[in-house]
Enzyme design. Structure first.
Site, mmCIF file in Angstrom:
data_model
loop_
_atom_site.group_PDB
_atom_site.id
_atom_site.type_symbol
_atom_site.label_atom_id
_atom_site.label_comp_id
_atom_site.label_asym_id
_atom_site.label_seq_id
_atom_site.Cartn_x
_atom_site.Cartn_y
_atom_site.Cartn_z
ATOM 1 N N TRP A 12 31.348 38.273 27.729
ATOM 2 C CA TRP A 12 31.957 38.657 28.992
ATOM 3 C C TRP A 12 31.281 37.870 30.121
ATOM 4 O O TRP A 12 30.060 37.729 30.137
ATOM 5 C CB TRP A 12 31.776 40.175 29.219
ATOM 6 C CG TRP A 12 32.331 40.585 30.546
ATOM 7 C CD1 TRP A 12 33.649 40.821 30.854
ATOM 8 C CD2 TRP A 12 31.590 40.769 31.756
ATOM 9 N NE1 TRP A 12 33.770 41.143 32.184
ATOM 10 C CE2 TRP A 12 32.520 41.116 32.771
ATOM 11 C CE3 TRP A 12 30.248 40.663 32.089
ATOM 12 C CZ2 TRP A 12 32.150 41.368 34.083
ATOM 13 C CZ3 TRP A 12 29.867 40.908 33.408
ATOM 14 C CH2 TRP A 12 30.811 41.261 34.385
ATOM 15 N N ASP B 195 45.761 45.533 43.294
ATOM 16 C CA ASP B 195 45.010 45.748 42.050
ATOM 17 C C ASP B 195 44.916 47.234 41.723
ATOM 18 O O ASP B 195 45.671 48.072 42.233
ATOM 19 C CB ASP B 195 43.629 45.076 42.179
ATOM 20 C CG ASP B 195 43.137 44.520 40.856
ATOM 21 O OD1 ASP B 195 42.725 45.327 39.999
ATOM 22 O OD2 ASP B 195 43.175 43.298 40.662
ATOM 23 N N ASP B 196 43.976 47.549 40.900
ATOM 24 C CA ASP B 196 43.739 48.899 40.370
ATOM 25 C C ASP B 196 43.541 49.923 41.496
ATOM 26 O O ASP B 196 43.075 49.578 42.583
ATOM 27 C CB ASP B 196 42.447 48.798 39.535
ATOM 28 C CG ASP B 196 42.252 49.961 38.608
ATOM 29 O OD1 ASP B 196 43.061 50.896 38.634
ATOM 30 O OD2 ASP B 196 41.264 49.914 37.843
ATOM 31 N N ARG C 295 34.263 51.386 29.300
ATOM 32 C CA ARG C 295 34.769 51.561 30.666
ATOM 33 C C ARG C 295 35.501 52.903 30.799
ATOM 34 O O ARG C 295 36.564 53.000 31.381
ATOM 35 C CB ARG C 295 35.702 50.420 31.060
ATOM 36 C CG ARG C 295 35.645 50.112 32.544
ATOM 37 C CD ARG C 295 36.752 49.196 32.993
ATOM 38 N NE ARG C 295 36.562 48.858 34.398
ATOM 39 C CZ ARG C 295 37.531 48.571 35.244
ATOM 40 N NH1 ARG C 295 38.776 48.550 34.825
ATOM 41 N NH2 ARG C 295 37.279 48.291 36.487
ATOM 42 N N LYS D 33 49.908 41.917 36.984
ATOM 43 C CA LYS D 33 48.695 41.557 36.235
ATOM 44 C C LYS D 33 48.544 42.620 35.163
ATOM 45 O O LYS D 33 48.346 43.791 35.477
ATOM 46 C CB LYS D 33 47.504 41.575 37.207
ATOM 47 C CG LYS D 33 46.136 41.398 36.586
ATOM 48 C CD LYS D 33 45.078 41.394 37.706
ATOM 49 C CE LYS D 33 43.652 41.353 37.204
ATOM 50 N NZ LYS D 33 42.678 41.421 38.317
ATOM 51 N N TRP D 34 48.644 42.207 33.894
ATOM 52 C CA TRP D 34 48.622 43.125 32.747
ATOM 53 C C TRP D 34 47.209 43.074 32.182
ATOM 54 O O TRP D 34 46.835 42.097 31.542
ATOM 55 C CB TRP D 34 49.663 42.667 31.737
ATOM 56 C CG TRP D 34 49.815 43.461 30.485
ATOM 57 C CD1 TRP D 34 48.846 44.029 29.730
ATOM 58 C CD2 TRP D 34 51.044 43.743 29.804
ATOM 59 N NE1 TRP D 34 49.384 44.648 28.636
ATOM 60 C CE2 TRP D 34 50.729 44.493 28.652
ATOM 61 C CE3 TRP D 34 52.383 43.430 30.046
ATOM 62 C CZ2 TRP D 34 51.712 44.919 27.747
ATOM 63 C CZ3 TRP D 34 53.355 43.852 29.145
ATOM 64 C CH2 TRP D 34 53.016 44.598 28.015
ATOM 65 N N ASP D 35 46.448 44.122 32.409
ATOM 66 C CA ASP D 35 45.036 44.123 32.044
ATOM 67 C C ASP D 35 44.823 44.842 30.711
ATOM 68 O O ASP D 35 45.693 45.591 30.231
ATOM 69 C CB ASP D 35 44.228 44.818 33.162
ATOM 70 C CG ASP D 35 42.872 44.164 33.370
ATOM 71 O OD1 ASP D 35 42.334 43.601 32.401
ATOM 72 O OD2 ASP D 35 42.338 44.238 34.491
ATOM 73 N N ASN E 175 41.176 46.354 29.306
ATOM 74 C CA ASN E 175 39.732 46.314 29.564
ATOM 75 C C ASN E 175 38.846 46.884 28.468
ATOM 76 O O ASN E 175 37.687 47.193 28.732
ATOM 77 C CB ASN E 175 39.438 47.024 30.885
ATOM 78 C CG ASN E 175 39.635 46.086 32.059
ATOM 79 O OD1 ASN E 175 39.119 44.974 32.052
ATOM 80 N ND2 ASN E 175 40.408 46.506 33.046
ATOM 81 N N CYS F 94 45.291 39.526 31.455
ATOM 82 C CA CYS F 94 43.880 39.700 31.785
ATOM 83 C C CYS F 94 43.310 40.645 30.738
ATOM 84 O O CYS F 94 43.958 41.622 30.361
ATOM 85 C CB CYS F 94 43.768 40.306 33.183
ATOM 86 S SG CYS F 94 42.084 40.549 33.735
ATOM 87 N N ASP G 139 36.126 37.113 34.235
ATOM 88 C CA ASP G 139 35.820 37.863 35.460
ATOM 89 C C ASP G 139 34.825 37.090 36.314
ATOM 90 O O ASP G 139 34.682 37.356 37.504
ATOM 91 C CB ASP G 139 35.231 39.236 35.112
ATOM 92 C CG ASP G 139 36.321 40.205 34.649
ATOM 93 O OD1 ASP G 139 37.509 39.908 34.873
ATOM 94 O OD2 ASP G 139 35.977 41.247 34.065
HETATM 95 C C1 GLA Z 1 39.189 44.269 35.447
HETATM 96 C C2 GLA Z 1 39.654 42.964 36.067
HETATM 97 C C3 GLA Z 1 39.417 42.976 37.563
HETATM 98 C C4 GLA Z 1 40.111 44.182 38.180
HETATM 99 C C5 GLA Z 1 39.608 45.438 37.507
HETATM 100 C C6 GLA Z 1 40.353 46.649 38.000
HETATM 101 O O1 GLA Z 1 37.807 44.356 35.452
HETATM 102 O O2 GLA Z 1 38.989 41.882 35.488
HETATM 103 O O3 GLA Z 1 39.931 41.798 38.155
HETATM 104 O O4 GLA Z 1 41.492 44.060 38.004
HETATM 105 O O5 GLA Z 1 39.765 45.383 36.109
HETATM 106 O O6 GLA Z 1 39.877 47.801 37.449
#
Ligand code: GLA
Length: 732
Positions: free
Chosen positions: A182, A349-350, A429, A462-464, A466, A512, A534
């Site tokens: 990471w 974003d989030d 997370r 943006k499709w994350d 994590n 992402c 990131d």
């Molecule tokens: C991940 C992404 C960040 C942001 C956060 C939001 O860590 O890499 O860019 O979008 O999530 O929680």
């Protein structure tokens, strides 16, 4: 063995294929060779006297070898082959051996540039069929390979291992692979000779290809390659789950086996059903890494990603400006500064969802995708339409596959999350992965995506993703099918991504995954770009983007200007301009000077993005080895070019030598968005021929660590004097 076709007949048949869009399968004589060919690569195959299919090892120079058993093209376990097999199957009656013999060959010209080959094999004792499938892109020297498999045995067979490809290579083979973690993705390239034994690159993360290494690598044959010399083969597995790339040096050659990781992934295949492997991509060059990448990029823009011929707009993300702390007014307050500075697309974003458990930090609400009523009382629509009214597009962050235990979704459906029974739940997370093998989860995720992307004026997402799997248990799959979770998950994910791309063709999508966990061509074909890491410290982005560019065109690499590393704004902007430019900054907190630098960078990016994103990349100075990194891009018609120099350490300033220019054309040299206070470059405003520039170089303005210089080579207006000179009637 039935001998029905001679080589001449094969050629005649090929001509017939060209004239007719479909082709009949043909058989091939024993000892007769046929090839899967591109402009400069031929993978030559031969049917042996035993009916098996053999390959002549691919190697630098010629390879006249007569095939022996080790040279089987797609070797199977259990009947004499003693090295790493490509296929390992337990048949319905428990037999653990497979013997594949040649059945038929079909070759068709899909277009003038693409030849499709299907080689059908069958087991000599079972109704078990394997088709080796190829798409050869002639000009780009790209071969796509995958396997299709089915059977008509009495009951299910168990697939223990089905590789996508198992190419045989001869001579000395060097492997370049990319270790990371990471925030350090692709940062540690390693080149090593493949010595006797087996070298394995793999991942066991389930829902993403990588965290520690990427499913892309380079093989150099006959010696280490460099940017302009050497016989090199890029490999990239198009799969967003656990993968395995094995390089088995058995003394006489190296077999590169690539595919889904067989680790804990046995699959039960019922009769009549097909199993299809992910596609393996091979890109060949006898002219070094630069040529290899340019071919890969051309293929990617045409076939590997969405809208690969549309330059990307400038994005502004609110994450660094607000984190989770915002409401309607605060977000709308960011629009005018965003527009003024020249950005074109705003990404929220989030933090915009969750009511019973509001998403005020990363502990809660994943799964509850209703806009938070306190922050956004009228939902997302007014935020999006307000952005559009002010001249910006609007995008949104989603993480559809995840759930926080602290969410209404988890309260209602604790059994929808992937976990192991009788084990303490392990969160990453604070979240778990939803079990996409379960039909209700597929419906829930699709409904969520559809309702968000249907909000008028949302045109980007943006499709994350994590977290990855550490406890791969499905409460939905039966005990006997637990090992199918890894593969079924990824296939269900692709179905969801495909539906999203088809239903929302005008919506741009970014991949992402905790940084660059989904930097692979399996997912990218449904997306426009991916988030490489990131880590946005530009001094690390220089080597990172360099390494990604072996495989991906820069238009796929999201590169945002942030404060990570606290680097000079001019340097950060220059690095982001060399890929898909975005920003993650609080514009209201920038100094006047930094604001002017950003505005200048955006103007410059808009001027050159057709060149950087649609043109050819030449990597000039490797930042892993030099005090600086340098690149240049040349437009497809070679009339327009851009040179980037990124100085990372102290070192004597010296010219950068661009490549790929038209030697006869004149280019006007101009530094774009020069750093405040620096002297103009010596060639500023000069008109020089491509030959002069390539031989004499351009001297960048950067001379110290963490300075950058972006130099445009624009087509010079043809002057009367030039015209006379060109006709030989004038002197200068
Ligand atoms: C991940 C992404 C960040 C942001 C956060 C939001 O860590 O890499 O860019 O979008 O999530 O929680």
């Amino acid at each position: 063995m039935k001998l029905t076709l001679t080589l001449t007949a094969t050629l005649l048949l090929a001509a017939w294929f060209q004239a007719n869009s479909t082709a009949e399968p043909a058989t091939v004589a024993v000892r007769e060779s046929f090839a899967i060919k591109t402009k400069s690569l031929a993978v030559t195959l031969q049917v042996g006297a035993d009916g098996r299919l053999y390959q002549q090892p691919v190697q630098a120079g010629s390879s006249p070898a007569v095939p022996v058993r080790d040279d089987e093209f797609y070797p199977q376990a259990g009947d004499g082959y003693v090295w790493e097999p490509a296929l390992e199957v337990t048949h319905a009656d428990g037999n653990t051996s497979t013997v594949l013999v040649f059945d038929s060959l079909t070759q068709t010209n899909e277009t003038a540039d693409i030849t499709a080959t299907r080689i059908r094999l069958h087991d000599s004792a079972y109704p078990f069929y394997v088709t080796l499938c190829f798409k050869a892109h002639l000009d780009e020297d790209v071969i796509e390979q995958w396997i299709e498999l089915n059977h008509a045995e009495k009951s299910a067979v168990t697939l223990q291992r089905v590789e996508s490809s198992s190419l045989l290579l001869g001579g000395d083979v060097y492997l370049t692979h990319f270790f990371g973690d990471w925030a350090k993705e692709m940062l540690s390239p390693i080149t090593e000779k493949i010595t006797p034994g087996t070298k394995v690159l793999d991942s066991k993360l389930g829902v993403r290809a990588s965290q520690f290494r990427n499913p892309s690598f380079i093989l150099s044959l006959g010696g280490k390659g460099n940017e302009t010399n050497g016989t090199v083969l890029a490999g990239s597995l198009a799969w967003s789950g656990s993968f395995q790339c094995e390089f088995d040096n058995y003394g006489q050659g190296v077999r590169a086996l690539t595919g889904i990781n067989p680790f804990a992934s046995a699959i039960s295949l019922p009769a009549g059903k097909s199993f299809v492997t992910p596609t393996m991509l091979w890109v060949w060059s006898t002219n070094g890494l630069g040529d290899m990448s340019r071919k890969f990029h051309r293929w990617a823009r045409d076939f590997g990603m969405r809208d690969g011929h549309t330059p990307r707009q400038v994005l502004l993300n609110n994450w660094e400006a607000t984190g989770f702390d915002f409401d309607f007014q605060r977000i709308v307050g960011l629009y005018d500064p965003a527009k003024e500075i020249g950005t074109e697309l705003f990404l929220l974003d989030d933090g915009w969802f969750g009511n019973k458990y509001p998403r005020v930090n990363d502990h809660a609400a994943l799964g509850d995708w209703q806009p938070n009523r306190q922050r956004l009382p009228n939902g997302l629509a007014p935020l999006a339409s307000e952005a559009v009214r002010r001249g910006l597009r609007f995008g949104i962050w989603i993480e559809p596959e995840m759930v926080n235990p602290k969410s209404e979704l988890f309260d209602a459906h604790p059994d929808w999350a992937i976990r192991q029974p009788k084990r303490e739940v392990e969160l990453q997370r604070h979240q778990l992965v939803l079990d996409l093998t379960r039909p209700e989860v597929q419906t829930q995720e699709w409904n969520m995506i559809r309702s968000i992307l249907s909000v008028p004026d949302i045109s980007y997402a943006k499709w994350d993703c994590n977290r990855y799997l550490t406890q791969p248990g499905s409460p939905y799959l039966s005990p006997a099918r637990q090992s199918e979770l890894w593969v079924d998950y990824v296939n269900a994910l692709y179905a969801l991504m495909e539906k999203t791309a088809k239903t929302f063709p005008a919506t741009e999508l970014m991949l992402c995954s905790g940084g660059g966990g989904r930097a692979d061509y399996g997912a990218l074909k449904y997306f426009h770009e991916f988030w490489p890491s990131d880590n946005t410290d530009p001094t690390l982005r220089v080597p990172m983007q360099w390494d990604y560019s072996y495989f991906f065109p820069v238009m796929a690499l999201a590169s945002h200007v942030t404060h990570w590393g606290n680097r000079p704004m001019h340097f950060a902007c220059a690095v982001a301009m060399s890929a898909r430019f975005g920003m993650d900054l609080d514009l209201t907190k920038l100094s006047a000077q930094d604001k002017a630098i950003c505005a200048g960078a955006i103007i410059a990016y808009k001027q050159i993005r057709d060149v950087t994103q649609l043109g050819d990349l030449y990597r000039l100075e490797d930042p892993h080895e030099n005090f600086r990194g340098a690149l240049n891009f040349v437009s497809p018609d070679r009339r327009h070019a851009v040179v980037f120099a990124f100085q990372l350490k102290e070192g004597a300033n010296r010219p950068v030598f661009p490549q790929g220019l038209d030697p006869a054309q004149r280019y006007t040299v101009r530094e774009l968005n020069p750093a405040p206070g620096r002297e103009a470059i010596p060639q500023e405003g000069n008109s020089l021929t491509g030959a002069e520039l390539m031989a004499g170089g351009v001297r960048p303005s950067c001379a110290n660590a963490i300075e950058a210089s972006v130099i445009e080579l624009a087509p010079s207006a043809v002057s009367a004097a030039d015209t006379l000179h060109a006709f030989g009637t004038g002197s200068r």
